[in-house]
Scaffold this motif. Structure first.
Motif, PDB file in Angstrom:
ATOM      1  N   LYS A  54      -2.303   6.234  16.132  1.00  0.00           N
ATOM      2  CA  LYS A  54      -2.248   5.196  17.159  1.00  0.00           C
ATOM      3  C   LYS A  54      -1.498   5.686  18.400  1.00  0.00           C
ATOM      4  O   LYS A  54      -1.895   5.423  19.527  1.00  0.00           O
ATOM      5  CB  LYS A  54      -1.555   3.953  16.587  1.00  0.00           C
ATOM      6  N   ALA A  55      -0.419   6.446  18.177  1.00  0.00           N
ATOM      7  CA  ALA A  55       0.347   6.988  19.293  1.00  0.00           C
ATOM      8  C   ALA A  55      -0.477   7.992  20.091  1.00  0.00           C
ATOM      9  O   ALA A  55      -0.405   8.039  21.324  1.00  0.00           O
ATOM     10  CB  ALA A  55       1.627   7.644  18.770  1.00  0.00           C
ATOM     11  N   SER A  56      -1.286   8.780  19.375  1.00  0.00           N
ATOM     12  CA  SER A  56      -2.132   9.764  20.046  1.00  0.00           C
ATOM     13  C   SER A  56      -3.171   9.085  20.929  1.00  0.00           C
ATOM     14  O   SER A  56      -3.466   9.538  22.024  1.00  0.00           O
ATOM     15  CB  SER A  56      -2.829  10.642  19.013  1.00  0.00           C
ATOM     16  N   LEU A  57      -3.720   7.971  20.432  1.00  0.00           N
ATOM     17  CA  LEU A  57      -4.705   7.245  21.235  1.00  0.00           C
ATOM     18  C   LEU A  57      -4.083   6.670  22.505  1.00  0.00           C
ATOM     19  O   LEU A  57      -4.681   6.692  23.573  1.00  0.00           O
ATOM     20  CB  LEU A  57      -5.307   6.099  20.391  1.00  0.00           C
ATOM     21  N   LYS A  58      -2.860   6.170  22.384  1.00  0.00           N
ATOM     22  CA  LYS A  58      -2.177   5.612  23.558  1.00  0.00           C
ATOM     23  C   LYS A  58      -1.868   6.692  24.571  1.00  0.00           C
ATOM     24  O   LYS A  58      -1.916   6.469  25.790  1.00  0.00           O
ATOM     25  CB  LYS A  58      -0.892   4.906  23.121  1.00  0.00           C
ATOM     26  N   PRO A  63     -12.772   9.958   0.602  1.00  0.00           N
ATOM     27  CA  PRO A  63     -11.708   9.392   1.434  1.00  0.00           C
ATOM     28  C   PRO A  63     -10.369   9.392   0.693  1.00  0.00           C
ATOM     29  O   PRO A  63     -10.303   9.090  -0.499  1.00  0.00           O
ATOM     30  CB  PRO A  63     -12.186   7.957   1.703  1.00  0.00           C
ATOM     31  N   GLN A  64      -9.316   9.730   1.419  1.00  0.00           N
ATOM     32  CA  GLN A  64      -7.964   9.700   0.887  1.00  0.00           C
ATOM     33  C   GLN A  64      -7.210   8.536   1.526  1.00  0.00           C
ATOM     34  O   GLN A  64      -7.524   8.102   2.633  1.00  0.00           O
ATOM     35  CB  GLN A  64      -7.245  11.018   1.192  1.00  0.00           C
ATOM     36  N   PRO A  65      -6.210   7.995   0.839  1.00  0.00           N
ATOM     37  CA  PRO A  65      -5.423   6.900   1.439  1.00  0.00           C
ATOM     38  C   PRO A  65      -4.792   7.332   2.751  1.00  0.00           C
ATOM     39  O   PRO A  65      -4.305   8.459   2.885  1.00  0.00           O
ATOM     40  CB  PRO A  65      -4.350   6.622   0.371  1.00  0.00           C
ATOM     41  N   LEU A  96       0.830  -1.199   0.000  1.00  0.00           N
ATOM     42  CA  LEU A  96       0.000   0.000   0.000  1.00  0.00           C
ATOM     43  C   LEU A  96       0.869   1.255   0.000  1.00  0.00           C
ATOM     44  O   LEU A  96       0.587   2.222  -0.721  1.00  0.00           O
ATOM     45  CB  LEU A  96      -0.926   0.013   1.218  1.00  0.00           C
ATOM     46  N   GLU A  97       1.918   1.253   0.811  1.00  0.00           N
ATOM     47  CA  GLU A  97       2.820   2.403   0.858  1.00  0.00           C
ATOM     48  C   GLU A  97       3.518   2.608  -0.476  1.00  0.00           C
ATOM     49  O   GLU A  97       3.681   3.739  -0.950  1.00  0.00           O
ATOM     50  CB  GLU A  97       3.847   2.210   1.973  1.00  0.00           C
ATOM     51  N   ALA A  98       3.942   1.505  -1.099  1.00  0.00           N
ATOM     52  CA  ALA A  98       4.649   1.607  -2.377  1.00  0.00           C
ATOM     53  C   ALA A  98       3.758   2.192  -3.463  1.00  0.00           C
ATOM     54  O   ALA A  98       4.181   3.056  -4.240  1.00  0.00           O
ATOM     55  CB  ALA A  98       5.165   0.226  -2.797  1.00  0.00           C
ATOM     56  N   VAL A  99       2.502   1.743  -3.521  1.00  0.00           N
ATOM     57  CA  VAL A  99       1.586   2.250  -4.541  1.00  0.00           C
ATOM     58  C   VAL A  99       1.188   3.689  -4.240  1.00  0.00           C
ATOM     59  O   VAL A  99       1.132   4.539  -5.139  1.00  0.00           O
ATOM     60  CB  VAL A  99       0.341   1.348  -4.666  1.00  0.00           C
ATOM     61  N   GLN A 120       0.649   8.470   9.112  1.00  0.00           N
ATOM     62  CA  GLN A 120      -0.607   8.943   9.688  1.00  0.00           C
ATOM     63  C   GLN A 120      -1.194   7.903  10.631  1.00  0.00           C
ATOM     64  O   GLN A 120      -1.685   8.236  11.721  1.00  0.00           O
ATOM     65  CB  GLN A 120      -1.609   9.242   8.578  1.00  0.00           C
ATOM     66  N   ARG A 121      -1.162   6.650  10.199  1.00  0.00           N
ATOM     67  CA  ARG A 121      -1.736   5.580  11.017  1.00  0.00           C
ATOM     68  C   ARG A 121      -0.996   5.448  12.335  1.00  0.00           C
ATOM     69  O   ARG A 121      -1.615   5.348  13.405  1.00  0.00           O
ATOM     70  CB  ARG A 121      -1.686   4.257  10.250  1.00  0.00           C
TER      71      ARG A 121
END
Length: 230
Positions: A224-228, A212-214, A188-191, A219-220
């Motif tokens: 996730k860090a913000s939620l923790k 929606p944007q990829p 996904l990152e490569a594409v 970002q992911r």
């Protein structure tokens, strides 16, 4: 010049991605699904199934009258034929890419599409969400396994990757955790980092800011860090 009848959906992105990769001249004819423009008589003349995308090639293969096509898979195969690009040259590689294109058209797109339908429905349909959620998860697992020992789905970057990417990129809408699919995430990152992909999704954002944007890896992980931390 190709007229692309388009809206900002995964199936629509397939065609803009291909056209941006190959440099074919085209112009977008917006078909706003929110306004039910897919039911206009002039659109139904070229897309009797009232779905986008559709194209009219005014400079078709072999010359002659313009060729109109609907169904994203058929359009991609036509554009492959027109350009000779984004598909392996040898018969085995060509069929490999073709089968993964058909896999997306027959499986990943319809299953993920039904999942989104039931998730967004105003009525609750637990069976539908469970059924299509499990099948979408299974199909992501198939992709992940396929990509475990190869960079792309069929040889080099091809039409198969374009088709599958547009339906795998919105994984967050399917509530799937990419940590389960590390090979898929790498792909996904490569594409996503390809300039043509970036241009295609920029077109979508300009036309429809709500599209929606990829979600990129940074970002992911940041989310996730913000939620923790909270």
């Amino acid at each position: 010049m190709i007229d692309l009848h388009y809206w900002t959906t995964p199936n629509g992105h397939k065609i803009t991605m291909f056209l941006e990769e190959t440099g074919l001249p085209y112009r977008i004819v917006p078909v706003n699904l929110v306004r039910d423009e897919q039911f206009k008589p002039e659109f139904l003349k070229i897309a009797p199934n009232n779905k986008i995308p559709a194209i009219v090639d005014n400079d078709p293969i072999g010359g002659g009258e313009p060729i109109s096509l609907f169904e994203s898979g058929a359009i991609l195969l036509y554009l492959v034929e027109k350009t000779g690009k984004l598909i392996p040259k040898d018969i085995r590689g060509r069929m490999d890419a073709t089968q993964w294109l058909f896999w997306q058209v027959a499986g990943l797109g319809p299953m993920a599409g039904q999942l989104i339908f039931f998730k967004r429905s105003t009525e609750k349909h637990p069976f539908g969400i469970e059924r299509y959620g499990k099948e979408t998860h299974r199909l992501f697992s198939v992709l992940n396994k396929r990509l475990a020992d190869r960079e792309y789905l069929a040889g080099g970057y091809s039409v198969a990757d374009i088709a599958a990417y547009t339906w795998a990129a919105p994984y967050n809408l399917f509530e799937l955790d990419l940590e389960e699919f590390p090979h898929l995430e790498r792909w996904l990152e490569a594409v996503a980092s390809r300039p043509a992909t970036e241009r295609a999704y920029a077109i979508a954002k300009e036309m429809n800011p709500q599209a929606p944007q990829p979600v990129r890896r940074a970002q992911r992980l940041g989310a996730k860090a913000s939620l923790k931390a909270s």
